[in-house]
Design a protein around this motif. Sequence first.
Motif, PDB file in Angstrom:
ATOM      1  N   PRO A  59       9.825  10.819   4.126  1.00 24.21           N
ATOM      2  CA  PRO A  59       9.593   9.689   3.472  1.00 24.21           C
ATOM      3  C   PRO A  59       9.602   9.904   1.969  1.00 24.21           C
ATOM      4  O   PRO A  59       9.043  10.826   1.138  1.00 24.21           O
ATOM      5  N   THR A  60       9.727   8.504   1.469  1.00 21.44           N
ATOM      6  CA  THR A  60       9.690   8.296  -0.142  1.00 21.44           C
ATOM      7  C   THR A  60       8.930   7.103  -0.236  1.00 21.44           C
ATOM      8  O   THR A  60       8.515   6.484   0.591  1.00 21.44           O
ATOM      9  N   VAL A  61       8.948   6.924  -1.485  1.00 16.22           N
ATOM     10  CA  VAL A  61       8.220   5.406  -1.958  1.00 16.22           C
ATOM     11  C   VAL A  61       9.139   4.497  -1.661  1.00 16.22           C
ATOM     12  O   VAL A  61       8.441   3.382  -0.874  1.00 16.22           O
ATOM     13  N   TYR A  62      10.235   4.560  -1.921  1.00 13.65           N
ATOM     14  CA  TYR A  62      11.391   3.476  -1.529  1.00 13.65           C
ATOM     15  C   TYR A  62      11.300   3.062  -0.022  1.00 13.65           C
ATOM     16  O   TYR A  62      10.948   2.018   0.212  1.00 13.65           O
ATOM     17  N   GLY A  63      11.510   4.266   0.685  1.00 13.46           N
ATOM     18  CA  GLY A  63      11.711   3.882   2.166  1.00 13.46           C
ATOM     19  C   GLY A  63      10.225   3.434   2.673  1.00 13.46           C
ATOM     20  O   GLY A  63      10.210   2.374   3.265  1.00 13.46           O
ATOM     21  N   THR A  64       9.037   3.902   2.226  1.00 17.40           N
ATOM     22  CA  THR A  64       7.847   3.696   2.914  1.00 17.40           C
ATOM     23  C   THR A  64       7.544   2.221   2.528  1.00 17.40           C
ATOM     24  O   THR A  64       6.968   1.265   3.236  1.00 17.40           O
ATOM     25  N   VAL A  65       7.248   1.737   0.903  1.00 15.08           N
ATOM     26  CA  VAL A  65       6.928   0.547   0.767  1.00 15.08           C
ATOM     27  C   VAL A  65       7.755  -0.286   1.359  1.00 15.08           C
ATOM     28  O   VAL A  65       7.168  -1.245   1.830  1.00 15.08           O
ATOM     29  N   MET A  66       9.104  -0.335   1.312  1.00 12.92           N
ATOM     30  CA  MET A  66       9.878  -1.381   1.508  1.00 12.92           C
ATOM     31  C   MET A  66       9.747  -1.702   3.090  1.00 12.92           C
ATOM     32  O   MET A  66       9.823  -2.893   3.468  1.00 12.92           O
ATOM     33  N   ASN A  67       9.869  -0.475   3.911  1.00 12.39           N
ATOM     34  CA  ASN A  67       9.632  -0.772   5.275  1.00 12.39           C
ATOM     35  C   ASN A  67       8.366  -1.329   5.832  1.00 12.39           C
ATOM     36  O   ASN A  67       8.149  -2.038   6.586  1.00 12.39           O
ATOM     37  N   TYR A  68       7.077  -0.888   4.910  1.00 14.14           N
ATOM     38  CA  TYR A  68       5.949  -1.309   5.170  1.00 14.14           C
ATOM     39  C   TYR A  68       5.869  -2.866   4.800  1.00 14.14           C
ATOM     40  O   TYR A  68       5.452  -3.825   5.465  1.00 14.14           O
ATOM     41  N   VAL A  69       6.391  -3.245   3.895  1.00 12.10           N
ATOM     42  CA  VAL A  69       6.697  -5.024   3.410  1.00 12.10           C
ATOM     43  C   VAL A  69       7.267  -5.746   4.626  1.00 12.10           C
ATOM     44  O   VAL A  69       7.033  -6.640   5.067  1.00 12.10           O
ATOM     45  N   ALA A  70       8.347  -4.929   5.094  1.00  8.95           N
ATOM     46  CA  ALA A  70       9.122  -5.661   6.096  1.00  8.95           C
ATOM     47  C   ALA A  70       8.328  -5.740   7.331  1.00  8.95           C
ATOM     48  O   ALA A  70       8.243  -6.986   8.070  1.00  8.95           O
ATOM     49  N   LEU A  71       7.510  -4.876   7.413  1.00 12.19           N
ATOM     50  CA  LEU A  71       6.701  -4.971   8.908  1.00 12.19           C
ATOM     51  C   LEU A  71       5.617  -6.126   8.688  1.00 12.19           C
ATOM     52  O   LEU A  71       5.419  -6.939   9.343  1.00 12.19           O
ATOM     53  N   ARG A  72       5.244  -6.130   7.479  1.00 10.97           N
ATOM     54  CA  ARG A  72       3.901  -7.383   7.147  1.00 10.97           C
ATOM     55  C   ARG A  72       4.896  -8.650   7.417  1.00 10.97           C
ATOM     56  O   ARG A  72       4.116  -9.335   7.774  1.00 10.97           O
ATOM     57  N   ILE A  73       6.061  -8.744   6.726  1.00 13.99           N
ATOM     58  CA  ILE A  73       6.755  -9.973   6.822  1.00 13.99           C
ATOM     59  C   ILE A  73       7.005 -10.468   8.130  1.00 13.99           C
ATOM     60  O   ILE A  73       7.029 -11.600   8.567  1.00 13.99           O
ATOM     61  N   LEU A  74       7.450  -9.458   8.960  1.00 18.48           N
ATOM     62  CA  LEU A  74       8.016  -9.474  10.393  1.00 18.48           C
ATOM     63  C   LEU A  74       6.663 -10.017  11.403  1.00 18.48           C
ATOM     64  O   LEU A  74       6.797 -10.364  12.609  1.00 18.48           O
TER      65      LEU A  74
END
Length: 703
Positions: free
Chosen positions: A142-157
Amino acid sequence: MTSQFQVPTTNLTAWRLKIGEDSHGQHKWVYLHDEKQREEWPQNNTEKYWLGLEVDVPELPKAKTPYEAAKNGLKFYRELQSDDGHFATEYGGPLFLIPGLVIGLHVCGRQLTPEQSKEMIRYLLNKRRKEGGWGLHTAAPPTVYGTVMNYVALRILGMGPDEGPMTEIRALIHEMGGATSIPSWGKVWLSILGVYDWDGVGSVPPELWLLPDWAPFAPWRWWIHVRNVFTPMSYLYGTRFVGPYTPLIFALRQELYVEPYESIKWSAQRTNVNPIDVYSPHHPVLDTLHGLLAYYEACPSIPCFSSALPLRKAALRRVYQIVTYEDENTGYQTIGPVSKAFNMVVRFAKEGPESDAFKAHLSRIDDFLWLSKDGLMMTGTNGSQLWDLAFMAQAAVETGLAYEDENKESVKGMLRWLDEAQMRENPKHYIAGYRHRTKGAWGFSTKEQNYTVSDCAAEGLKAAMTIQSLPYVTKTIGLDRMRDTVDTLLSMQNPSGGFASYELQRGSTKMEWLNAAEVFGNIMVDYEYPECTTSVLSALKYFSKLDPSYRPDEIENTVDRAIKWIHSVQRPDGSWYGSWGICFTYATMFALESLSIAGETCGNSERVRRACQFLVKHQMEDGGWGETYMSCVNMEYAQHEHSQVVQTAWVVLSLIYAQYDDKSVIERAVKLIMDRQRPDGRWEQEDTEGVFNKNCAIDYPGE
Ligand code: LAN
């Protein structure tokens, strides 16, 4: 919470893969709601295979010879061939693609279908690492990029802030210091969404597109992928585009940071990138430039400097025009998944939700979505159609399998597809769009995507020539069309003798000073690669046997210079560094193919012997080879704990090219490959085998 949470899923038996008729080789996964429709259009083996459902194929007699194993392999693979002749495959690995699309759609007020959203959530949750988040790609921590971006994607989804693993993921984000230190591409997407401040993003000045063509740093000289990401990004930066402020945006502002959102000093974040994310640190030149540009960017708020505004306006007009060229050249798919989402937002921002351009973009999103057994992913390109088919075609002919009656229809299908997939003209906006010629070329995926790639054009030509050498096929691709391919290939040799990916190397490698994408290496210009160089020189060589009268001197000269370049980049340990497959095993296979064409083998060449020693030194106890993507990252051989069928096969080919004399080495490897074959003829996908930009792994499960 976690224990009650059910990962969403859809009825996998309701999905079908639609193959484009007009846009040749196009993939579109559709969900059939109606039972009757499903009966009328039953699921085929391609769909079942990729969805991880049971495939309807017989068990085959166990192969006793390598030929029988190959025959069983093709028997199985044939089942996955589409009616139009190509093999539709998944193409995943990178984990920074879905968030761009999901954020892009959200700011344009659009959503995926409920079934797509569910499957995308399933994919992201399946790909979450045991450490709790996501990295740049599925094989990385995990990195900040991967984790933050995919967290945001899940919230939007649609995932709630505390639903399932979300609380845990957020805790990890906080442990990493929050989203402030996300790399630059993440800063841009979050700013577009309204959960980061544009003031925290280093300048992405559209004015660069106003530089004259002769300027050494002009963007037309950059590697095509970076250029195509920078261009729409600079438009959105230059206009400080932000999507609608929905309640979700305010919630995310609370969720992503360790400090209150309002208290964040944004201008201090421009150079703040978490060390766990950094592969290529900013060069001091970039930071200095950004420092200076910060004054320029502040101009509109300082009345006496507002004269800068007309310049920005002119730059935005120019950038917008370049975005439209790219859309129109590629049927609104753009070159790849990152620019796809950016261009879509740009067209929405400028022309609105009802515009034809925006609607055309929406209609080409599915091209990048692939339903896998783990859920819905966004693919690295709109498929790898040509690439998979070209190697399959050559393998079928070279092994002799193409002469077996049972394979003839399949082979004819491959030629039919190749025939359709060749680009016959240059792009619509050829000169104005700074494009390399496409006439006669094949691209990596489809004709409509419309980009020449040197090795794809070469392998496409080789595939066409080999299939057309078979007595039972009609030669539909005439010499005139092959000459067009050759013209394109000849136009792509660099002064060094090597071949790059999509274009000539158009600028100095010092351009890396401007690399602002901290997560990738060597991206600012196109580089020469042993892989691309080998494909081109071998294609030219075979072609010259077929049509000796066409540009013979130029072909000979090109091949000679290419071989010299291959010599020049051999490493002292005998290997070659691979940029598109993992890693030394991959590039060494190509280089040894080149050298065998030049007549260099173990018997007469010290450099070939050195290469073989390198390979043999890494043979594992079970007879196979296994290298991890860390070889590409660190440029040093990184041993995998398990041998890999694909890399073992690459080495077998290498040793055959080199005429390596200790046959027992090859025999042990072949035995391993045969032992790993499943009773129905398939080989399972093992670890990832592809790579790009030094730091991102990508899977080629079709190969
Ligand atoms: C690819 C995939 C294929 C690959 C080969 C043909 C194997 C190679 O020999 C030449 C380069 C090429 C065409 C290539 C270039 C970069 C791509 C398109 C990719 C690795 C697939 C995904 C990647 C693309 C850049 C992903 C989007 C990410 C960005 C950083 C913009």
